[in-house]
Design a protein around this motif. Structure first.
Motif, PDB file in Angstrom:
ATOM      1  N   ALA A   1       0.824  -1.205   0.000  1.00  0.00           N
ATOM      2  CA  ALA A   1       0.000   0.000   0.000  1.00  0.00           C
ATOM      3  C   ALA A   1       0.860   1.258   0.000  1.00  0.00           C
ATOM      4  CB  ALA A   1      -0.929  -0.002   1.218  1.00  0.00           C
ATOM      5  N   CYS A   2       2.051   1.176   0.559  1.00  0.00           N
ATOM      6  CA  CYS A   2       2.954   2.335   0.601  1.00  0.00           C
ATOM      7  C   CYS A   2       3.612   2.607  -0.749  1.00  0.00           C
ATOM      8  CB  CYS A   2       4.045   2.118   1.651  1.00  0.00           C
ATOM      9  SG  CYS A   2       3.493   2.191   3.360  1.00  0.00           S
ATOM     10  N   ILE A   3       4.115   1.578  -1.408  1.00  0.00           N
ATOM     11  CA  ILE A   3       4.889   1.815  -2.620  1.00  0.00           C
ATOM     12  C   ILE A   3       4.004   2.144  -3.815  1.00  0.00           C
ATOM     13  CG2 ILE A   3       5.000  -0.593  -3.419  1.00  0.00           C
ATOM     14  CD1 ILE A   3       7.935  -0.001  -4.214  1.00  0.00           C
ATOM     15  N   THR A   4       2.756   1.672  -3.833  1.00  0.00           N
ATOM     16  CA  THR A   4       1.908   1.893  -4.996  1.00  0.00           C
ATOM     17  C   THR A   4       1.649   3.376  -5.264  1.00  0.00           C
ATOM     18  OG1 THR A   4       0.868  -0.260  -4.647  1.00  0.00           O
ATOM     19  CG2 THR A   4      -0.257   1.270  -6.117  1.00  0.00           C
ATOM     20  N   PRO A   5       1.177   4.159  -4.299  1.00  0.00           N
ATOM     21  CA  PRO A   5       0.997   5.587  -4.587  1.00  0.00           C
ATOM     22  C   PRO A   5       2.313   6.323  -4.800  1.00  0.00           C
ATOM     23  CG  PRO A   5       0.576   5.141  -2.271  1.00  0.00           C
ATOM     24  CD  PRO A   5       0.708   3.814  -2.940  1.00  0.00           C
ATOM     25  N   ALA A   6       3.399   5.812  -4.213  1.00  0.00           N
ATOM     26  CA  ALA A   6       4.698   6.440  -4.448  1.00  0.00           C
ATOM     27  C   ALA A   6       5.106   6.315  -5.919  1.00  0.00           C
ATOM     28  CB  ALA A   6       5.759   5.825  -3.540  1.00  0.00           C
ATOM     29  N   LEU A   7       4.706   5.234  -6.564  1.00  0.00           N
ATOM     30  CA  LEU A   7       4.996   5.077  -7.987  1.00  0.00           C
ATOM     31  C   LEU A   7       4.368   6.188  -8.821  1.00  0.00           C
ATOM     32  CD1 LEU A   7       4.372   1.228  -8.417  1.00  0.00           C
ATOM     33  CD2 LEU A   7       6.586   2.373  -8.464  1.00  0.00           C
ATOM     34  N   ILE A   8       3.188   6.646  -8.408  1.00  0.00           N
ATOM     35  CA  ILE A   8       2.427   7.611  -9.203  1.00  0.00           C
ATOM     36  C   ILE A   8       3.176   8.924  -9.373  1.00  0.00           C
ATOM     37  CG2 ILE A   8       0.256   8.915  -9.323  1.00  0.00           C
ATOM     38  CD1 ILE A   8      -1.018   6.691  -7.626  1.00  0.00           C
ATOM     39  N   VAL A   9       3.929   9.361  -8.371  1.00  0.00           N
ATOM     40  CA  VAL A   9       4.501  10.710  -8.380  1.00  0.00           C
ATOM     41  C   VAL A   9       5.485  10.921  -9.523  1.00  0.00           C
ATOM     42  CG1 VAL A   9       4.196  10.909  -5.888  1.00  0.00           C
ATOM     43  CG2 VAL A   9       6.402  10.192  -6.790  1.00  0.00           C
ATOM     44  N   GLY A  10       6.007   9.831 -10.087  1.00  0.00           N
ATOM     45  CA  GLY A  10       6.917   9.992 -11.214  1.00  0.00           C
ATOM     46  C   GLY A  10       6.267  10.600 -12.438  1.00  0.00           C
ATOM     47  N   ALA A  11       4.952  10.501 -12.546  1.00  0.00           N
ATOM     48  CA  ALA A  11       4.251  11.011 -13.722  1.00  0.00           C
ATOM     49  C   ALA A  11       4.211  12.533 -13.753  1.00  0.00           C
ATOM     50  CB  ALA A  11       2.830  10.456 -13.775  1.00  0.00           C
ATOM     51  N   PHE A  12       4.118  13.159 -12.581  1.00  0.00           N
ATOM     52  CA  PHE A  12       4.033  14.625 -12.542  1.00  0.00           C
ATOM     53  C   PHE A  12       5.173  15.211 -11.720  1.00  0.00           C
ATOM     54  CE2 PHE A  12       0.548  12.691  -9.978  1.00  0.00           C
ATOM     55  CZ  PHE A  12       1.148  12.739  -8.726  1.00  0.00           C
ATOM     56  N   ALA A  13       6.292  14.510 -11.692  1.00  0.00           N
ATOM     57  CA  ALA A  13       7.464  14.994 -10.965  1.00  0.00           C
ATOM     58  C   ALA A  13       7.877  16.362 -11.505  1.00  0.00           C
ATOM     59  CB  ALA A  13       8.622  14.008 -11.116  1.00  0.00           C
ATOM     60  N   GLU A  14       8.387  17.205 -10.623  1.00  0.00           N
ATOM     61  CA  GLU A  14       8.944  18.519 -10.925  1.00  0.00           C
ATOM     62  C   GLU A  14       7.888  19.606 -11.124  1.00  0.00           C
ATOM     63  OE1 GLU A  14      13.138  18.150 -12.866  1.00  0.00           O
ATOM     64  OE2 GLU A  14      11.721  17.345 -14.351  1.00  0.00           O
ATOM     65  N   ARG A  15       6.592  19.280 -10.930  1.00  0.00           N
ATOM     66  CA  ARG A  15       5.601  20.315 -11.217  1.00  0.00           C
ATOM     67  C   ARG A  15       4.315  20.191 -10.382  1.00  0.00           C
ATOM     68  NH1 ARG A  15       5.278  16.339 -15.089  1.00  0.00           N
ATOM     69  NH2 ARG A  15       3.267  15.841 -16.041  1.00  0.00           N
ATOM     70  N   ILE A  16       4.404  19.707  -9.181  1.00  0.00           N
ATOM     71  CA  ILE A  16       3.202  19.583  -8.357  1.00  0.00           C
ATOM     72  C   ILE A  16       3.508  20.029  -6.938  1.00  0.00           C
ATOM     73  CG2 ILE A  16       3.637  17.208  -7.623  1.00  0.00           C
ATOM     74  CD1 ILE A  16       0.574  16.734  -8.017  1.00  0.00           C
ATOM     75  N   LYS A  17       2.497  20.609  -6.287  1.00  0.00           N
ATOM     76  CA  LYS A  17       2.657  21.042  -4.901  1.00  0.00           C
ATOM     77  C   LYS A  17       2.812  19.832  -3.980  1.00  0.00           C
ATOM     78  CE  LYS A  17      -0.095  25.312  -5.005  1.00  0.00           C
ATOM     79  NZ  LYS A  17      -1.322  25.957  -4.453  1.00  0.00           N
ATOM     80  N   PHE A  18       3.644  19.996  -2.972  1.00  0.00           N
ATOM     81  CA  PHE A  18       3.851  18.934  -1.990  1.00  0.00           C
ATOM     82  C   PHE A  18       2.549  18.626  -1.253  1.00  0.00           C
ATOM     83  CE2 PHE A  18       5.235  17.752   2.412  1.00  0.00           C
ATOM     84  CZ  PHE A  18       5.761  16.511   2.093  1.00  0.00           C
ATOM     85  N   SER A  19       1.817  19.655  -0.881  1.00  0.00           N
ATOM     86  CA  SER A  19       0.553  19.454  -0.169  1.00  0.00           C
ATOM     87  C   SER A  19      -0.449  18.706  -1.046  1.00  0.00           C
ATOM     88  CB  SER A  19      -0.039  20.797   0.268  1.00  0.00           C
ATOM     89  OG  SER A  19      -0.241  21.651  -0.847  1.00  0.00           O
ATOM     90  N   ALA A  20      -0.429  18.958  -2.339  1.00  0.00           N
ATOM     91  CA  ALA A  20      -1.343  18.281  -3.256  1.00  0.00           C
ATOM     92  C   ALA A  20      -1.029  16.793  -3.341  1.00  0.00           C
ATOM     93  CB  ALA A  20      -1.263  18.926  -4.641  1.00  0.00           C
ATOM     94  N   VAL A  21       0.255  16.471  -3.354  1.00  0.00           N
ATOM     95  CA  VAL A  21       0.658  15.064  -3.409  1.00  0.00           C
ATOM     96  C   VAL A  21       0.138  14.309  -2.195  1.00  0.00           C
ATOM     97  CG1 VAL A  21       2.636  13.484  -3.308  1.00  0.00           C
ATOM     98  CG2 VAL A  21       2.713  15.468  -4.810  1.00  0.00           C
ATOM     99  N   ILE A  22       0.338  14.866  -1.018  1.00  0.00           N
ATOM    100  CA  ILE A  22      -0.045  14.165   0.211  1.00  0.00           C
ATOM    101  C   ILE A  22      -1.558  14.024   0.313  1.00  0.00           C
ATOM    102  CG2 ILE A  22       0.129  14.166   2.713  1.00  0.00           C
ATOM    103  CD1 ILE A  22       2.774  13.705   1.083  1.00  0.00           C
ATOM    104  N   LEU A  23      -2.296  15.081   0.003  1.00  0.00           N
ATOM    105  CA  LEU A  23      -3.748  15.005   0.061  1.00  0.00           C
ATOM    106  C   LEU A  23      -4.273  14.001  -0.965  1.00  0.00           C
ATOM    107  CD1 LEU A  23      -6.489  15.916   1.101  1.00  0.00           C
ATOM    108  CD2 LEU A  23      -6.377  17.882  -0.471  1.00  0.00           C
ATOM    109  N   PHE A  24      -3.734  14.053  -2.172  1.00  0.00           N
ATOM    110  CA  PHE A  24      -4.196  13.119  -3.206  1.00  0.00           C
ATOM    111  C   PHE A  24      -3.938  11.675  -2.785  1.00  0.00           C
ATOM    112  CE2 PHE A  24      -3.152  10.391  -6.837  1.00  0.00           C
ATOM    113  CZ  PHE A  24      -4.377  10.397  -7.496  1.00  0.00           C
TER     114      PHE A  24
END
Length: 461
Positions: free
Chosen positions: A162-185
């Protein structure tokens, strides 16, 4: 008085009393002797309480640690090396915080939502909120009748997935998303997308499980799920500023190679650990994790050499991940040679999506999460239905199931995952955008997310 007659009566009465006492004594002795035998017979008739084997328990604890090792530091370094220097720490921080947040969510309600014992085909219910009823003595079933592991170990093992699966997603929008948005999403996404899919695929009450779909270690649950969410995110978040114009090459292929290698090592816990027992099934998953990955690396490098006249380290690392992704659903089901072929096929198709389809479609999947995890997961899930055949070296199908029928079930499982994740993810991105916003300012993105989001940099010249 006739004394002799009286004596005769007394003697007769005494003799009868003695005989009665003797009989009672004999019965008591017989009862004492037969009671243990009766108790033993009753104990033998009662079902034995399954006790976890120390070898299985040890293997699952090691596998759990290996899967955590995949996320931190493996995935973090793999992704970190692929971005530009000014965004290195932002990726490391996102991966770190995702792991921490999901661990808390998992023990509060995530485990219950996925494996809470409910009979719904879509979620596990509320029976194990805050790990209610879980003790050091409680157990979880494995794939063998009468074989169990400690429930706490099972909880930890599934938690790392459950931990690694959402971590995989962040590579798609790396370098252009708010940190708070990542955690909430991520908090919303694991709740409404990941936990239901995990229940549907892996819980005995789950809808996809009831169809007889084969997903040994998470082709649908992890890779297709993450890949589709990544594609939707890449489109909705939008392209990086300067995409197609500025140089956005990886800043450290060295770190990417280190991260990819850690992922391969950790993947043995991911795949072989999904057998839940230290048996030949785990050994099959282990060798397939070797062979599929090797086949995929060679296939990617060969195609790249033919197309571009050079073999790149980035290509080899990408092929490595593509092979690992493809064999994930098939690890304990196909044979070692079938795994090589499956890994090679998936690698070639992933290469095409990364180098051709992404460019023509015009979406900015920064680190090719959809192209590798999404497509590799789809190829692997469907390919599992083919290479499971005993004629192709696999373990074979359930009684009465043909290859065509199994492949159709695999396709249905893939389609359900795509639709559930695609629609759910799109809604959640929109919600996050309304609450905190998805993108940082143009100035913040230009300066780099390391400084603007975290106030530090990865390197000091």
């Amino acid at each position: 008085m006739n004394i002799p007659t009286t004596l005769k009566k007394a003697a007769k009465t005494a003799l009868l009393g003695s005989l009665a006492l003797g009989a009672l004594g004999t019965l008591a002795a017989f009862a004492q002797e037969t009671a243990p035998a009766a108790a033993d017979a009753a104990a033998a008739a009662a079902p034995a309480v399954a006790v976890p084997d120390k070898g299985d328990t040890t293997w699952m604890m090691i596998s759990t640690i290996l899967v955590l090792f995949m996320a931190l530091p493996g995935l973090a370094l793999f992704y970190g090396g692929l971005v530009r220097t000014k965004n290195m720490l932002s990726v490391l921080m996102q991966c770190t915080m995702i792991v921490a947040v999901v661990i808390i969510i998992w023990v509060v309600y995530g485990y219950s939502f996925a494996f809470g014992g409910g009979t719904s085909p879509y979620w596990g219910g509320l029976g194990k909120l805050f790990l209610s009823g879980v003790t050091p003595e409680s157990t979880a079933a494995t794939f063998s009748d009468g074989v169990v592991i400690p429930e706490l170990v099972f909880i930890c093992f599934q938690m790392t997935f459950a931990c690694i699966t959402p971590a995989l997603i962040v590579g798609a929008f790396a370098e252009r998303i708010k940190f708070s948005a990542v955690i909430l999403f991520v908090a919303l996404w694991v709740t409404f997308v990941y936990f239901p899919i995990a229940h549907m695929v892996w819980d005995s009450s789950g809808m996809i499980f009831s169809w007889g779909a084969l997903d040994f270690a998470g082709g649908t649950v992890v890779h297709i799920n993450a890949g589709i969410a990544a594609l939707v995110g890449a489109i909705l978040v939008g392209k990086r500023n300067g995409y197609g114009r500025d140089n956005m090459a990886p800043h450290s292929m060295t770190l990417t190679m280190v991260g990819a290698s850690i992922l391969w090592v950790g993947w043995f816990g991911f795949n072989a650990g999904s057998n839940l027992e230290a048996t030949g099934g785990a050994a099959l998953a282990m060798i397939n994790t070797f062979t599929a990955t090797a086949g995929a690396i060679i296939a990617w490098v060969a195609v790249e050499s033919l197309a571009r006249k050079k073999a790149s380290m980035l290509g080899a690392a990408s092929g490595m991940i593509a092979g690992l992704v493809a064999v994930t659903p098939a690890a304990g089901i196909v044979g070692p040679i079938g795994a090589i072929v499956l890994g090679a096929i998936a690698s070639i198709i992933c290469y095409y999506f990364v180098t051709v389809v992404k460019i023509k479609a015009g979406y900015d999947d920064s680190l090719d999460v959809f192209g590798v995890h999404g497509i590799g997961g789809i190829v692997g899930a469907i390919g599992t239905g083919i290479f499971a055949s005993s004629a192709l070296g696999g373990i074979g199908y359930a009684d009465g199931v043909t290859m065509g029928a199994q492949v159709w079930v695999q396709i249905k499982a893939v389609l359900v995952t795509i639709v559930w994740c695609g629609v759910g993810s799109a809604i959640l991105y929109k919600i996050v955008d309304v609450i905190v916003g998805l993108r940082p300012t143009v100035e913040a993105e230009s300066q780099g997310l390391d400084l603007t989001s975290h106030g530090e940099v990865a390197y000091h010249s």
